[in-house]
Motif scaffolding. Structure first.
Motif, short mmCIF file in Angstrom:
data_model
loop_
_atom_site.label_atom_id
_atom_site.label_comp_id
_atom_site.label_asym_id
_atom_site.label_seq_id
_atom_site.Cartn_x
_atom_site.Cartn_y
_atom_site.Cartn_z
N ALA A 187 0.83 -1.20 0.00
CA ALA A 187 0.00 0.00 0.00
C ALA A 187 0.87 1.25 0.00
O ALA A 187 0.42 2.33 -0.39
CB ALA A 187 -0.92 0.01 1.22
N ARG A 237 4.88 -0.30 -11.50
CA ARG A 237 3.51 -0.40 -10.99
C ARG A 237 2.80 -1.62 -11.54
O ARG A 237 2.01 -2.26 -10.87
CB ARG A 237 2.71 0.84 -11.39
CG ARG A 237 2.85 2.00 -10.45
CD ARG A 237 1.82 3.06 -10.78
NE ARG A 237 0.57 2.84 -10.07
CZ ARG A 237 -0.58 2.57 -10.65
NH1 ARG A 237 -0.67 2.50 -11.95
NH2 ARG A 237 -1.65 2.39 -9.94
N PRO A 284 0.22 -5.76 -9.15
CA PRO A 284 -1.05 -6.49 -8.94
C PRO A 284 -0.91 -8.00 -8.78
O PRO A 284 -1.54 -8.57 -7.86
CB PRO A 284 -1.89 -6.11 -10.17
CG PRO A 284 -1.39 -4.75 -10.53
CD PRO A 284 0.10 -4.79 -10.24
N ARG A 330 0.17 -8.55 -5.29
CA ARG A 330 -0.90 -8.28 -4.32
C ARG A 330 -1.88 -9.44 -4.24
O ARG A 330 -2.44 -9.71 -3.18
CB ARG A 330 -1.68 -7.01 -4.72
CG ARG A 330 -0.89 -5.73 -4.51
CD ARG A 330 -1.79 -4.52 -4.60
NE ARG A 330 -1.01 -3.31 -4.38
CZ ARG A 330 -0.60 -2.49 -5.34
NH1 ARG A 330 -0.94 -2.71 -6.59
NH2 ARG A 330 0.13 -1.44 -5.05
N ARG A 331 -2.11 -10.12 -5.35
CA ARG A 331 -3.09 -11.22 -5.34
C ARG A 331 -2.56 -12.43 -4.57
O ARG A 331 -3.32 -13.34 -4.27
CB ARG A 331 -3.47 -11.61 -6.77
CG ARG A 331 -4.29 -10.51 -7.47
CD ARG A 331 -5.08 -11.04 -8.64
NE ARG A 331 -4.23 -11.40 -9.76
CZ ARG A 331 -3.90 -10.56 -10.75
NH1 ARG A 331 -4.36 -9.33 -10.75
NH2 ARG A 331 -3.13 -10.95 -11.73
N ARG A 381 -12.80 -2.60 5.95
CA ARG A 381 -12.81 -2.09 4.58
C ARG A 381 -13.56 -3.03 3.63
O ARG A 381 -13.06 -3.42 2.58
CB ARG A 381 -11.38 -1.85 4.09
CG ARG A 381 -10.64 -0.89 4.99
CD ARG A 381 -9.33 -0.48 4.42
NE ARG A 381 -9.49 0.43 3.30
CZ ARG A 381 -8.49 0.95 2.62
NH1 ARG A 381 -7.25 0.63 2.91
NH2 ARG A 381 -8.72 1.78 1.63
N LEU A 426 -16.65 -3.63 0.92
CA LEU A 426 -17.32 -2.75 -0.03
C LEU A 426 -18.79 -2.65 0.37
O LEU A 426 -19.49 -3.67 0.41
CB LEU A 426 -17.20 -3.26 -1.46
CG LEU A 426 -15.78 -3.37 -2.01
CD1 LEU A 426 -15.82 -3.44 -3.53
CD2 LEU A 426 -14.89 -2.24 -1.55
N HIS A 440 -21.55 -1.67 -1.02
CA HIS A 440 -22.65 -2.02 -1.93
C HIS A 440 -22.74 -3.53 -2.16
O HIS A 440 -23.68 -4.00 -2.79
CB HIS A 440 -22.45 -1.38 -3.30
CG HIS A 440 -22.25 0.09 -3.26
ND1 HIS A 440 -23.22 0.94 -2.81
CD2 HIS A 440 -21.20 0.86 -3.60
CE1 HIS A 440 -22.77 2.17 -2.89
NE2 HIS A 440 -21.54 2.15 -3.35
N LEU A 446 -14.69 -11.41 -4.01
CA LEU A 446 -13.86 -10.45 -4.77
C LEU A 446 -12.47 -10.98 -5.17
O LEU A 446 -12.13 -10.93 -6.36
CB LEU A 446 -13.68 -9.17 -3.95
CG LEU A 446 -14.62 -8.01 -4.26
CD1 LEU A 446 -14.27 -6.84 -3.34
CD2 LEU A 446 -14.47 -7.59 -5.71
N PRO A 447 -11.68 -11.50 -4.23
CA PRO A 447 -10.33 -11.93 -4.63
C PRO A 447 -10.37 -13.04 -5.69
O PRO A 447 -9.50 -13.08 -6.56
CB PRO A 447 -9.73 -12.46 -3.32
CG PRO A 447 -10.49 -11.76 -2.26
CD PRO A 447 -11.89 -11.61 -2.78
N ARG A 494 -12.69 -13.35 -7.98
CA ARG A 494 -13.09 -12.74 -9.26
C ARG A 494 -11.93 -11.97 -9.87
O ARG A 494 -11.87 -11.79 -11.09
CB ARG A 494 -14.28 -11.81 -9.04
CG ARG A 494 -15.52 -12.60 -8.60
CD ARG A 494 -16.80 -11.84 -8.87
NE ARG A 494 -17.93 -12.77 -8.79
CZ ARG A 494 -18.94 -12.64 -7.94
NH1 ARG A 494 -19.00 -11.59 -7.13
NH2 ARG A 494 -19.91 -13.53 -7.92
N LEU A 495 -11.02 -11.46 -9.04
CA LEU A 495 -9.88 -10.72 -9.57
C LEU A 495 -8.79 -11.64 -10.07
O LEU A 495 -7.92 -11.23 -10.84
CB LEU A 495 -9.31 -9.79 -8.48
CG LEU A 495 -10.24 -8.67 -8.01
CD1 LEU A 495 -9.60 -7.91 -6.87
CD2 LEU A 495 -10.56 -7.74 -9.17
N ARG A 507 -12.59 -12.95 3.35
CA ARG A 507 -12.11 -12.37 2.10
C ARG A 507 -10.59 -12.48 2.02
O ARG A 507 -10.03 -12.71 0.94
CB ARG A 507 -12.55 -10.91 1.99
CG ARG A 507 -12.16 -10.27 0.69
CD ARG A 507 -12.67 -8.84 0.58
NE ARG A 507 -11.95 -7.94 1.48
CZ ARG A 507 -12.24 -6.65 1.63
NH1 ARG A 507 -13.23 -6.12 0.95
NH2 ARG A 507 -11.54 -5.90 2.46
#
Ligand SMILES: Nc1ncnc2c1ncn2[C@@H]1O[C@H](COP(=O)(O)OP(=O)(O)OP(=O)(O)O)[C@@H](O)[C@H]1O
Ligand SMILES: [Mg+2]
Lengths: 223, 271
Positions: free
Chosen positions: A57, A77, A81, A84-85, A95, A97, A99, A108-109, A111-112, A156
Motif C-alpha cells: 500500500a 507499478r 497487482p 498483491r493477489r 474495509r 465494499l 454495496h 472479490l479476490p 473474481r480478480l 475475504r
C-alpha cells in the motif's frame, strides 16, 4: 530473484509519510516461507505502517524490500497487482465494499484472479460456513454486527489461499470464542504453508498462541 | 462488480452535443453538395432584357447566343411560380445565354440597344457561392472539433466525479490486486454505455429536426408520394443518414477512450 526461501525480506527499510518524520526506520528482518509471526507494539508504534509496506500500500522511502523474491522499490507499478493477489489482508477497520453482500465481498479476490469461476460459489459458501456466516451470505456490511463484518473481512483475506496473510488487529471486534476460532483458522492456514503475520495489542491472545514476535517501539525493532 | 450511480447528466449532455454535431454536419454536407453543383455548372453569361428589345439584342449578340424559349423559361421559373409558370399573364423578359465571359464592350452596346438590360456572369456568383459553401464547411468542421472536445470534457468530469465517489471501494479493489486495466475498463464500459444512450437520443432528435426542416423545402422537391418509410428516408440524402448513424458510434468511442484515460491517470496516484 534473490533469497527465494524468504517470503518477506527487509534491509534497512525506512518509511516516512510525505515530508513528515520517519515513522519506521532501519528495519531489517526476514520471514521464511511458512512462518507465523506476531507484530507487537504500542499504539502509534508503526504496526499498521509496517503492514502497509508489506501489503504494497506504500513503498519504502529508504532501504530494500523484497516480497516473494521480487524487489519492491524498483518494481514497476504493473508488476505489483500479481504480487498483491498472493497477499491476503485483514485491514484494521475491515474495509468491506458497502454495496456488495457478504458473499460478493468474500468472492472479490477470486473474481480478480485469473482462474476458472466455476467453483466460486461452492468455495465462497464453504468459506462463509467456516467463519459461521452461511446464514448471512446475502447481507450487506451495514446489516452485519462489527464482529460479523470482521469475520467477512477475514474470509475475504483467506479465500484465495494467499502465500502471505497479514492481519491488523483481527480480533479487535471479536468475542473470546470467535477470537479462538479465528486463531484456529490462521493456524490451519499456516500449517498449509501460508506465512502469517498478525498485529495485535492483546497480550492474552499472544500468551494463548505462542509464536516468535517482532516488537516495534517508535518505528524501530526491539528484540 | 462496481455499482456506479446513474449519471443522468452525462447522457443528456452527450445527446445535446450529438444533436449539435448532426445539425452542423448536415449543413456542411448540404453546402458541399451545393458547391459541387455550382462548380459543375456551365461557365456562361446570362443577358436579360425587356421582351420588346429581344430581337434587337439577338442581332447584337450574334449566333453564339441562345434565346430561351417560353417552355425553357417556364421550366426555370417553375420552382417559384408552380406548374402554371408557362401560362402567365404578364410578359416575361427575353433571356439569352452565351458561353464564356461577357464579350468586351457588351455592356456599353446593351445600354444603347436595350436600356434596363441585366448581364450576369456565372463565374462571379459561382465563385462567391462556392466560397460561401467552403466557409460553411469549414465552420462545420470547426464545430465538429469543438463538439468532440466538449464531449470529451464532459466524460472527463463525469468519470472524475464517479472515481471520487467510489474512491474507498477502488482503493480496496486495488489493494486486493486488481490491475489498472480492469478498474479503468469498468469505468470505460459505463461511460461508453451512457454516451451511446445519450448519443442515440441526440441523433434521433437531429433526424426529426432535419426531416421537419426538409418539409419546409418541399416546394423545391418533386411532390411527396404517399407516406412510407422509403419516402421518409428519401427526404434526407444518404450522406446525412450515414452521419446520423456514425455520430453515436463516435460518441461511444470518445466516451470509452476518455474514461479509460481519465481512470488510468487517476489510478496512477495509487502505489
Ligand atoms: N497516512 C499517514 N500520514 C502521516 N502519518 C501517519 C499516517 N499513518 C500513520 N501515521 C503516523 O505514523 C505513526 C505510526 O502509525 P501506525 O498507524 O503505523 O501505528 P500503529 O502501531 O498501527 O498504531 P495502532 O495500534 O493505534 O493501530 C503514527 O505516529 C501515526 O500518526
Ligand atoms: Mg494500527
Amino acid at each position: 530473484m534473490e533469497e527465494t526461501e524468504d517470503i518477506v525480506r527487509l534491509d534497512g527499510v525506512g518509511l516516512r509519510y510525505g515530508a513528515g518524520a520517519a515513522v519506521l526506520h532501519d528495519l531489517s528482518f526476514a520471514f521464511p516461507a511458512g512462518a507465523f509471526r506476531w507484530l507487537l507494539g504500542e499504539s502509534g508504534a508503526g504496526k499498521t505502517s509496517l503492514l502497509r509496506l508489506l501489503t504494497l500500500a506504500v513503498r519504502p522511502t529508504s532501504g530494500r524490500l523484497s516480497l516473494f523474491g521480487s524487489r519492491i522499490e524498483t518494481a514497476s507499478r504493473r508488476d505489483l497487482p500479481p504480487l498483491r493477489r498472493r497477499i491476503g489482508i485483514v485491514f484494521q477497520g475491515c474495509r468491506l465494499l458497502p454495496h456488495l453482500s457478504a458473499f460478493d465481498n468474500v468472492a472479490l479476490p477470486l473474481r480478480l484472479a485469473p482462474r476458472p469461476q466455476a467453483l466460486l460459489r461452492a468455495d465462497v459458501t464453504e468459506m462463509l460456513r467456516w467463519v459461521g456466516l452461511e446464514q448471512r451470505m446475502a447481507a450487506l456490511p451495514c446489516e452485519l454486527s462489527s464482529g460479523e463484518r470482521q469475520r467477512v473481512a477475514i474470509a475475504r483475506a483467506v479465500i484465495a489461499r494467499p502465500a502471505l496473510l497479514l492481519a491488523d488487529e483481527p480480533t479487535g471486534d471479536l468475542d473470546d470464542t470467535q477470537a479462538g476460532r479465528l486463531m484456529q483458522l490462521l493456524a490451519e492456514l499456516n500449517r498449509l504453508g501460508t506465512t502469517v503475520v498478525v498485529a495485535t495489542h492483546s497480550v492474552a491472545l499472544v500468551q494463548r498462541h505462542p509464536a516468535p514476535a517482532l516488537r516495534l517501539v517508535d518505528g524501530g525493532l526491539r528484540a | 462488480m462496481l455499482k456506479l450511480p446513474q449519471h443522468r447528466l452525462l447522457p443528456v449532455l452527450i445527446a445535446a452535443m450529438v444533436f449539435l454535431a448532426a445539425l452542423s454536419g448536415a449543413a456542411s454536407l448540404a453546402a458541399a453538395r451545393l458547391a459541387d453543383q455550382w462548380r459543375g455548372a456551365a461557365d456562361g453569361t446570362t443577358v436579360e432584357v425587356p421582351e420588346q428589345d429581344g430581337a434587337a439584342v439577338a442581332a447584337l449578340l450574334g449566333p453564339a447566343a441562345h434565346r430561351l424559349s417560353q417552355d425553357e423559361l417556364a421550366a426555370v421559373l417553375q420552382p417559384w411560380l408552380g406548374k402554371d409558370a408557362g401560362r402567365l399573364t404578364f410578359a416575361l423578359p427575353a433571356v439569352f445565354t452565351l458561353p464564356g465571359s461577357p464579350p468586351a464592350g457588351l455592356e456599353q452596346a446593351l445600354v444603347r440597344a436595350a436600356p434596363g438590360a441585366l448581364v450576369s456572369h456565372d463565374t462571379v456568383w459561382q465563385e462567391q457561392a462556392s466560397a460561401l459553401a467552403d466557409s460553411v464547411q469549414a465552420c462545420g468542421t470547426l464545430t465538429a472539433c469543438v463538439v468532440a472536445f466538449v464531449a470529451a470534457g464532459i466524460v472527463v468530469l463525469a468519470t472524475g466525479a464517479s472515481l471520487a465517489e467510489h474512491q474507498e471501494a477502488i482503493e480496496v479493489i486495488h489493494h486486493l490486486g486488481a490491475a489498472d486495466g480492469l478498474i479503468a475498463g469498468k469505468f470505460a464500459a459505463r461511460a461508453s454505455v451512457l454516451a451511446l444512450a445519450g448519443a442515440v437520443a441526440g441523433s434521433v432528435s437531429a433526424a426529426l429536426t432535419l426531416l421537419a426542416l426538409a418539409r419546409l423545402t418541399a416546394p423545391f422537391q418533386p411532390p411527396a408520394p404517399a407516406f412510407t418509410l422509403a419516402a421518409l428516408a428519401a427526404r434526407l440524402p444518404p450522406a446525412v443518414w450515414a452521419l446520423l448513424a456514425v455520430l453515436p458510434l463516435l460518441a461511444t468511442l470518445i466516451g470509452w477512450l476518455t474514461a479509460q484515460a481519465t481512470a488510468r491517470a487517476w489510478l496512477r496516484r495509487l502505489p
